[in-house]
Design a protein around this motif. Structure first.
Motif, PDB file in Angstrom:
ATOM      1  N   GLU A  16      45.835  49.356  46.172  1.00 32.27           N
ATOM      2  CA  GLU A  16      47.005  48.817  45.476  1.00 32.27           C
ATOM      3  C   GLU A  16      48.032  48.250  46.443  1.00 32.27           C
ATOM      4  OE1 GLU A  16      46.937  48.462  42.187  1.00 32.27           O
ATOM      5  OE2 GLU A  16      44.931  49.248  42.532  1.00 32.27           O
ATOM      6  N   ALA A  19      48.309  44.520  46.284  1.00 32.96           N
ATOM      7  CA  ALA A  19      48.398  43.893  44.962  1.00 32.96           C
ATOM      8  C   ALA A  19      49.549  42.903  44.855  1.00 32.96           C
ATOM      9  CB  ALA A  19      48.527  44.968  43.881  1.00 32.96           C
ATOM     10  N   TYR A  22      48.709  39.595  46.607  1.00 35.32           N
ATOM     11  CA  TYR A  22      47.765  38.839  45.785  1.00 35.32           C
ATOM     12  C   TYR A  22      48.484  38.146  44.628  1.00 35.32           C
ATOM     13  CZ  TYR A  22      43.441  40.733  47.829  1.00 35.32           C
ATOM     14  OH  TYR A  22      42.410  41.043  48.656  1.00 35.32           O
ATOM     15  N   GLU A 321      39.128  34.861  41.860  1.00 36.36           N
ATOM     16  CA  GLU A 321      39.910  36.091  41.756  1.00 36.36           C
ATOM     17  C   GLU A 321      39.126  37.187  41.036  1.00 36.36           C
ATOM     18  OE1 GLU A 321      42.453  32.823  42.754  1.00 36.36           O
ATOM     19  OE2 GLU A 321      41.090  33.046  41.044  1.00 36.36           O
ATOM     20  N   ARG A 324      36.808  38.587  43.540  1.00 43.27           N
ATOM     21  CA  ARG A 324      37.581  39.427  44.469  1.00 43.27           C
ATOM     22  C   ARG A 324      37.833  40.804  43.858  1.00 43.27           C
ATOM     23  NH1 ARG A 324      43.476  37.649  44.504  1.00 43.27           N
ATOM     24  NH2 ARG A 324      43.393  38.891  42.602  1.00 43.27           N
ATOM     25  N   ASP A 325      38.319  40.812  42.626  1.00 39.26           N
ATOM     26  CA  ASP A 325      38.707  42.077  42.011  1.00 39.26           C
ATOM     27  C   ASP A 325      37.504  42.987  41.754  1.00 39.26           C
ATOM     28  OD1 ASP A 325      41.295  41.154  42.103  1.00 39.26           O
ATOM     29  OD2 ASP A 325      41.348  40.538  39.988  1.00 39.26           O
ATOM     30  N   ARG A 328      36.390  44.589  45.386  1.00 44.13           N
ATOM     31  CA  ARG A 328      37.332  45.278  46.282  1.00 44.13           C
ATOM     32  C   ARG A 328      37.082  46.785  46.303  1.00 44.13           C
ATOM     33  NH1 ARG A 328      43.038  44.766  45.384  1.00 44.13           N
ATOM     34  NH2 ARG A 328      43.265  45.299  47.576  1.00 44.13           N
TER      35      ARG A 328
END
Length: 469
Positions: A16, A19, A22, A321, A324-325, A328
Motif C-alpha cells: 500500500e 498506492a 500510482y 494498470e 500491474r494490480d 503486485r
C-alpha cells in the motif's frame, strides 16, 4: 517529448505504500500533458538507480513525492539518480544532463505554497461549517531529529494560515518532536478543533498512532472535560491523498528549472529496447515467467505455466494498470517488491494493444527490457557490491562493514529465487531472453532488498523479526 517521473518511498513489506504515487501518476497521465508518467521508488521497482533508463524521452522532470524536505529528498534521491547534488534543493530545482537526458529535479510537492489550499480543503471536508470564531486548526507533522528542514514546511503553513483569518487559532504539532500532538488540550482553547495530518499517505501513523496519541475514537470525538472546557476534535484525511495534489505536482513541473517549450526527443536506447521486445512479441516468445503472443492485432500475456488453458478459466484484464494490480502480490497475497522473483501469480491473461503492451510489460518487469537489451548489446555496466556499499548513507552505511562471506550468505537466500543473473557479483550471462533464453535477465547492481537484508545481517537482527524495511 516530455517525461514526468514521480519518486515515492515504497516498501519491501507493504504494497500500500506505493498506492498514492500510482494514483497521482494515473490522474496526471489522464490529462495528457506529458508523453509519459513513470513511477520510481527507493524500496520497490523500478528503483531509483533504474528509473531514468525507463523514460522514453530525453526531457525528464523528476518530482519527489514527499511531504517535506529532508534526508530522502536532499541525500538519497539525488545520490541514487546520480545528480551530483547533496543538500537543500533551490526553489527552482536543479538540472543536469545525464546520459543524453536533460533531468530536472524539483523540490518535494509538499513544500509548494498551494498545499495551504489543500490543508484548508481537508479541514472543510472534516468540518464543513468551520468558523473563525470558534474553530482551531492543527497542522500535524511527523517531525524528526534527522533533518531540520523536515518540520519547516509545517511551521510555514501554520504561520500562513494563522494570518488567513479562517481559524481562531492555528497550531503546528508533531508526532516525534516537540510540541507533540498529545499536548493539544493544554494549548488549544477553541471549542472546535480540526486536525489535518500533513502526511503523504494513509498509513499506520494516520490510522493508528495519531488517533491513539490524541485519544480519538473516530472522525469526530467529544472531549467533555479538558482544561478549557468541552471540546470536539474533527479528524481530517491526510493532505497527500487529496486529488488537488495532482495540480500541485503539475505546478512544480511547470516551474522546474530549465523547462523548455520544445521538449526532448525519443531516447534511442529506450526505443531500440522496446522495438526488440515488440518484435519478440509479434513472433511469440517468453520473458521471465510470462508468455507473450500476438493474436488478431492485439497481444496476450499470461503466465507461462498457464499455456494452453482456455481463456474462460483465467481472469482477463485489458489495461496495463489491471496487469500491474494483478501481479503486485503473489498467490499467497504477499507484496512483491522485486518483480523478477519466481513468485508471479497464475490464473490471469492480459489482452493489450501494442502501446499498452509496452506499459504492461514495464509494470510487470520494471527496467528489465531496457537493462536486458543493453546487456544484449554489451553496453550494460555492472556495479560491484563494494561500490554499492560505499554509496550507502544513514542507517544503511553499516553495510560497508559486511564481509564478503556475509554478503554471499544473504545473497544465497535473497537471490536464490530470482530470475536475474548477478553480474554485480561476477556471474556471467552469455545470452538473454532476446536470444531465446526466457529466464536470462541481468542484474547489474544489488537491489535495495538485498542491501536492507545485509544491513540486518550486520546488525545481528536478520531472522529475529527485526525487519524495518
Amino acid at each position: 517529448m516530455r517525461s514526468l517521473v514521480l519518486i515515492g518511498h515504497g516498501s519491501h513489506l507493504n504494497g500500500e505504500s506505493a498506492a498514492a504515487v500510482y494514483r497521482y501518476a494515473e490522474l496526471i497521465r489522464g490529462r495528457g500533458l506529458f508523453d509519459e508518467v513513470v513511477e520510481g521508488y527507493w524500496k520497490e521497482e523500478p528503483s531509483l538507480r533504474q528509473v531514468l533508463k525507463t523514460t522514453a524521452s530525453t526531457d525528464v522532470t523528476v518530482i519527489p513525492m514527499f511531504i517535506s524536505e529532508g534526508y530522502f529528498t536532499e541525500t538519497v534521491i539525488p545520490r541514487e539518480l546520480g545528480l551530483g547534488h547533496q543538500g537543500p534543493v533551490p526553489p527552482e530545482g536543479i538540472a543536469r544532463v545525464l546520459g543524453g537526458r536533460t533531468v530536472r529535479y524539483t523540490l518535494p510537492y509538499g513544500v509548494h505554497p498551494s498545499m495551504r489550499d489543500v490543508i484548508v480543503e481537508r479541514a472543510r471536508e472534516a468540518l464543513p461549517d468551520l468558523d473563525a470564531a470558534d474553530t482551531a486548526l492543527v497542522v500535524l507533522g511527523h517531525g524528526t531529529t534527522r533533518n531540520e528542514n523536515s518540520n519547516r514546511v509545517i511551521y510555514e503553513n501554520a504561520q500562513a494560515l494563522r494570518g488567513s483569518g479562517l481559524f481562531a487559532e492555528v497550531h503546528a504539532l508533531f508526532l516525534d518532536e516537540d510540541p507533540k500532538v498529545g499536548t493539544w488540550p493544554e494549548k488549544i482553547t477553541a471549542p472546535r478543533v480540526v486536525v489535518v495530518p500533513f502526511f503523504a499517505s494513509e498509513g499506520w501513523h494516520t490510522l493508528e498512532t495519531i488517533p491513539e496519541d490524541m485519544g480519538l475514537t473516530g472522525d469526530v470525538t467529544e472531549f467533555p472535560d479538558t482544561p478549557h472546557g468541552p471540546q470536539t476534535v474533527y479528524y481530517a484525511k491526510p493532505v497527500g491523498t487529496h486529488p488537488a495534489v495532482a495540480d500541485v505536482i503539475l505546478h512544480l513541473a511547470e516551474e522546474a528549472r530549465g523547462a523548455s517549450e520544445r521538449g526532448g526527443d525519443e531516447d534511442r536506447a529506450w526505443h531500440a529496447a522496446w522495438q526488440a521486445l515488440v518484435s519478440l512479441a509479434r513472433r511469440g516468445g517468453r520473458l521471465g515467467e510470462v508468455l507473450i503472443s500476438a493474436q488478431s492485432g492485439v497481444y496476450e500475456v499470461r503466465h507461462a505455466l498457464d499455456e494452453g488453458r482456455p481463456g474462460s478459466d483465467l481472469t482477463t484484464v485489458v489495461t496495463p494498470e489491471g496487469l500491474r494490480d494483478l501481479t503486485r502480490r503473489d498467490e499467497g497475497g504477499n507484496h512483491r517488491p522485486v518483480h523478477t522473483l519466481r513468485n508471479l501469480p497464475r490464473g490471469w491473461r492480459a489482452v493489450l494493444s501494442e502501446d499498452d503492451l509496452v506499459r504492461g510489460v514495464h509494470f510487470l518487469y520494471p527496467a528489465v527490457v531496457e537493462e536486458t537489451y543493453a546487456h544484449h548489446c554489451r553496453t550494460l555496466r555492472a556495479t560491484p557490491w563494494p561500490t554499492t556499499a560505499r554509496r550507502q548513507t544513514g542507517i544503511y552505511s553499516r553495510v560497508q562493514r559486511a564481509t564478503p562471506e556475509q554478503v554471499e550468505h544473504v545473497a544465497s537466500e535473497v537471490c536464490a529465487n530470482c530470475l536475474r543473473t548477478r553480474l554485480w557479483a561476477g556471474e556471467t550471462l552469455a545470452q538473454t531472453f532476446f536470444s531465446g533464453v526466457p529466464g536470462a535477465i541481468p542484474c547489474a547492481e544489488a537491489c535495495t532488498l538485498l542491501v536492507a537484508e545485509v544491513r540486518e545481517e550486520v546488525s545481528g537482527k536478520r531472522g529475529a523479526g527485526g525487519h524495518s524495511h
